[in-house]
Motif scaffolding. Structure first.
Motif, PDB file in Angstrom:
ATOM      1  N   MET A   1      61.768  18.111   1.832  1.00  0.00           N
ATOM      2  CA  MET A   1      60.607  18.978   1.623  1.00  0.00           C
ATOM      3  C   MET A   1      60.471  19.938   2.798  1.00  0.00           C
ATOM      4  N   ARG A   2      60.262  21.207   2.495  1.00  0.00           N
ATOM      5  CA  ARG A   2      60.157  22.210   3.536  1.00  0.00           C
ATOM      6  C   ARG A   2      58.769  22.163   4.175  1.00  0.00           C
ATOM      7  N   PRO A   3      58.700  22.091   5.522  1.00  0.00           N
ATOM      8  CA  PRO A   3      57.396  21.984   6.170  1.00  0.00           C
ATOM      9  C   PRO A   3      56.632  23.309   6.121  1.00  0.00           C
ATOM     10  N   ALA A   4      55.307  23.209   6.055  1.00  0.00           N
ATOM     11  CA  ALA A   4      54.457  24.391   6.161  1.00  0.00           C
ATOM     12  C   ALA A   4      54.393  24.830   7.616  1.00  0.00           C
ATOM     13  N   LEU A   5      53.996  26.069   7.818  1.00  0.00           N
ATOM     14  CA  LEU A   5      53.962  26.638   9.165  1.00  0.00           C
ATOM     15  C   LEU A   5      53.122  25.789  10.110  1.00  0.00           C
ATOM     16  N   HIS A   6      51.946  25.367   9.684  1.00  0.00           N
ATOM     17  CA  HIS A   6      51.062  24.597  10.561  1.00  0.00           C
ATOM     18  C   HIS A   6      51.729  23.289  10.990  1.00  0.00           C
ATOM     19  N   ALA A   7      52.303  22.575  10.027  1.00  0.00           N
ATOM     20  CA  ALA A   7      52.957  21.304  10.355  1.00  0.00           C
ATOM     21  C   ALA A   7      54.175  21.529  11.248  1.00  0.00           C
ATOM     22  N   TYR A   8      54.889  22.606  11.021  1.00  0.00           N
ATOM     23  CA  TYR A   8      56.080  22.906  11.805  1.00  0.00           C
ATOM     24  C   TYR A   8      55.727  23.163  13.273  1.00  0.00           C
ATOM     25  N   LEU A   9      54.589  23.813  13.506  1.00  0.00           N
ATOM     26  CA  LEU A   9      54.191  24.192  14.855  1.00  0.00           C
ATOM     27  C   LEU A   9      53.345  23.138  15.559  1.00  0.00           C
ATOM     28  N   GLU A  10      52.751  22.226  14.806  1.00  0.00           N
ATOM     29  CA  GLU A  10      51.694  21.368  15.344  1.00  0.00           C
ATOM     30  C   GLU A  10      52.178  20.422  16.438  1.00  0.00           C
ATOM     31  N   TRP A  11      53.255  19.691  16.210  1.00  0.00           N
ATOM     32  CA  TRP A  11      53.622  18.649  17.181  1.00  0.00           C
ATOM     33  C   TRP A  11      53.976  19.212  18.556  1.00  0.00           C
ATOM     34  N   PRO A  12      54.866  20.214  18.646  1.00  0.00           N
ATOM     35  CA  PRO A  12      55.177  20.717  19.991  1.00  0.00           C
ATOM     36  C   PRO A  12      53.961  21.304  20.699  1.00  0.00           C
ATOM     37  N   ALA A  13      52.989  21.807  19.931  1.00  0.00           N
ATOM     38  CA  ALA A  13      51.818  22.424  20.539  1.00  0.00           C
ATOM     39  C   ALA A  13      51.003  21.414  21.335  1.00  0.00           C
TER      40      ALA A  13
ATOM     41  N   ASP B   1      54.209  30.643   0.076  1.00  0.00           N
ATOM     42  CA  ASP B   1      54.161  29.974  -1.231  1.00  0.00           C
ATOM     43  C   ASP B   1      52.873  30.410  -1.911  1.00  0.00           C
ATOM     44  N   GLN B   2      53.003  31.201  -2.959  1.00  0.00           N
ATOM     45  CA  GLN B   2      51.821  31.757  -3.618  1.00  0.00           C
ATOM     46  C   GLN B   2      50.961  30.679  -4.274  1.00  0.00           C
ATOM     47  N   ARG B   3      51.555  29.544  -4.595  1.00  0.00           N
ATOM     48  CA  ARG B   3      50.787  28.472  -5.252  1.00  0.00           C
ATOM     49  C   ARG B   3      49.869  27.764  -4.273  1.00  0.00           C
ATOM     50  N   THR B   4      50.367  27.543  -3.058  1.00  0.00           N
ATOM     51  CA  THR B   4      49.575  26.790  -2.079  1.00  0.00           C
ATOM     52  C   THR B   4      48.883  27.681  -1.059  1.00  0.00           C
ATOM     53  N   GLY B   5      49.302  28.960  -0.994  1.00  0.00           N
ATOM     54  CA  GLY B   5      48.734  29.851   0.005  1.00  0.00           C
ATOM     55  C   GLY B   5      49.155  29.524   1.419  1.00  0.00           C
ATOM     56  N   GLU B   6      50.349  28.909   1.575  1.00  0.00           N
ATOM     57  CA  GLU B   6      50.853  28.542   2.896  1.00  0.00           C
ATOM     58  C   GLU B   6      52.248  29.122   3.115  1.00  0.00           C
ATOM     59  N   PHE B   7      52.537  29.433   4.364  1.00  0.00           N
ATOM     60  CA  PHE B   7      53.903  29.784   4.732  1.00  0.00           C
ATOM     61  C   PHE B   7      54.716  28.505   4.884  1.00  0.00           C
ATOM     62  N   VAL B   8      55.887  28.475   4.260  1.00  0.00           N
ATOM     63  CA  VAL B   8      56.760  27.307   4.358  1.00  0.00           C
ATOM     64  C   VAL B   8      58.102  27.723   4.947  1.00  0.00           C
ATOM     65  N   LEU B   9      58.706  26.822   5.693  1.00  0.00           N
ATOM     66  CA  LEU B   9      59.969  27.107   6.355  1.00  0.00           C
ATOM     67  C   LEU B   9      61.078  27.293   5.325  1.00  0.00           C
ATOM     68  N   THR B  10      61.755  28.441   5.379  1.00  0.00           N
ATOM     69  CA  THR B  10      62.858  28.709   4.449  1.00  0.00           C
ATOM     70  C   THR B  10      64.154  29.075   5.160  1.00  0.00           C
ATOM     71  N   GLY B  11      64.112  29.226   6.480  1.00  0.00           N
ATOM     72  CA  GLY B  11      65.335  29.541   7.214  1.00  0.00           C
ATOM     73  C   GLY B  11      65.222  29.120   8.665  1.00  0.00           C
ATOM     74  N   ARG B  12      66.156  28.288   9.136  1.00  0.00           N
ATOM     75  CA  ARG B  12      66.143  27.811  10.514  1.00  0.00           C
ATOM     76  C   ARG B  12      67.211  28.518  11.333  1.00  0.00           C
TER      77      ARG B  12
END
Length: 343
Positions: free
Chosen positions: A1-13, A173-184
């Motif tokens: 599952m691709r992480p959302a922007l908030h989850a992707y950034l949260e831990w290192p912050a 993601d237009q369904r959830t209104g969140e940015f999701v990781l699509t390229g690393r």
């Protein structure tokens, strides 16, 4: 599952206060970008895509949507730990919270002239740790940036984010209104035989620019020994994204026209952040003679030439510039020459 922007950034912050502040700025801008993307997609260009009747501080005619985008982005930054902001649409830097740790330079709606043609537009931002005072922070070289990115409003709404020496891509993601990781860890392809330039201005170019483009046009029979494709969109965010995906080189040089002698792109909120993205993705960015990230702005809206793309291609363009003399004896502006490549 691709992480959302908030989850992707949260831990290192959680590990670093400066990183936490940077994440707060990115998330604030992401929220504003989602609202702006919806406004653009609504298609009511009669009300927001036309002229506002105003001129921005750098002399460009504002679209109504430029004003809307500026309001959205600066309102969002007021909720984040930002000491000061420089915006394309405002003449002077605005102080927000003098005690905050970060400063932001932003182009709220890059490429707005392309709206009526349904071409991708975007938001470009640069984040810097505050130095001795908020305003002087903006006059540090581009290497002082701790993060940068751009939102691209096109068939998809995309965030290209340069953070922690890495460039990642997030799609709304237009369904959830969140940015999701699509390229690393995006990397500029190193060997693509493509160039992008507004060829209609050839008669105004320096000999160096003409020399390089002529080499490309000569194809397999020329010095470069391969055929090139030419691309030109005229929207900086779209050009940058294409290079991240496909490779090649983009040139927006200074030229002999009035108002173009120091280039047209703004250093603080266009060239600096795009250069950071390019370098952290394994590419390069220069003004023809100097690395963009080593340049320091003298004014908030200073213009600069920009060459960006694969490291090899940018170095090839730079090498051509070293073979020619300046066009104007009193000018230190790059990308000028009075003699061609072959003397």
């Amino acid at each position: 599952m691709r992480p959302a922007l908030h989850a992707y950034l949260e831990w290192p912050a959680r590990q670093n206060p400066t990183r936490a502040a940077t994440v707060a700025v990115i998330e604030a801008l992401a929220g504003a970008a989602i609202e702006l993307a919806r406004t653009i997609a609504a298609g009511s260009l009669a009300s927001v895509g036309g002229e506002s009747g105003a001129i921005n501080p750098d002399g460009d005619r504002q679209k109504a949507l430029d004003v809307v985008a500026d309001r959205l982005m600066r309102d969002a930054l007021r909720t984040a730990p930002v000491a000061a902001v420089v915006s394309e649409e405002v003449e002077l830097p605005e102080t927000l919270d003098a005690d905050a740790p970060l400063c932001v330079a932003i182009d709220p709606l890059d490429g707005s002239a392309n709206l009526e043609n349904n071409i991708s537009v975007g938001t470009i931002f640069s984040i810097r740790p505050k130095t001795r005072d908020a305003i002087s922070t903006f006059f540090e070289p581009g290497t002082a940036q701790c993060a940068a990115g751009c939102f691209i409003y096109g068939p998809q709404t995309v965030l290209v984010l340069a953070l922690d020496q890495c460039v990642d891509c997030f799609t709304l993601d237009q369904r959830t209104g969140e940015f999701v990781l699509t390229g690393r860890d995006l990397q500029v392809p190193p060997d693509t035989a493509e160039f992008a330039i507004n060829a209609s201005n050839r008669r105004h170019w320096s000999g160096a620019v003409r020399g390089y483009i002529d080499q490309c046009l000569a194809g397999v029979n020329g010095e470069r020994g391969q055929d090139y494709n030419m691309r030109w969109i005229g929207s900086l965010v779209a050009e940058a994204y294409r290079i991240l995906m496909r490779g090649g080189v983009f040139l927006y040089p200074a030229d002999a026209r009035q108002g173009y002698r120091e280039g047209r792109l703004r250093l603080l909120y266009e060239a600096h952040p795009i250069a950071l993205i390019m370098e952290w993705a394994g590419g390069a960015a220069s003004d023809g003679r100097s690395r963009i990230l080593e340049l320091s702005a003298r004014t908030p809206h200073q213009r600069v030439p920009l060459i960006m793309g694969s490291t090899r291609a940018v170095r090839d363009v730079d090498a051509v510039h070293l073979t020619v003399e300046p066009l104007f004896e009193s000018s230190d502006a790059p990308l000028f020459a009075r003699r061609g490549l072959f003397r």
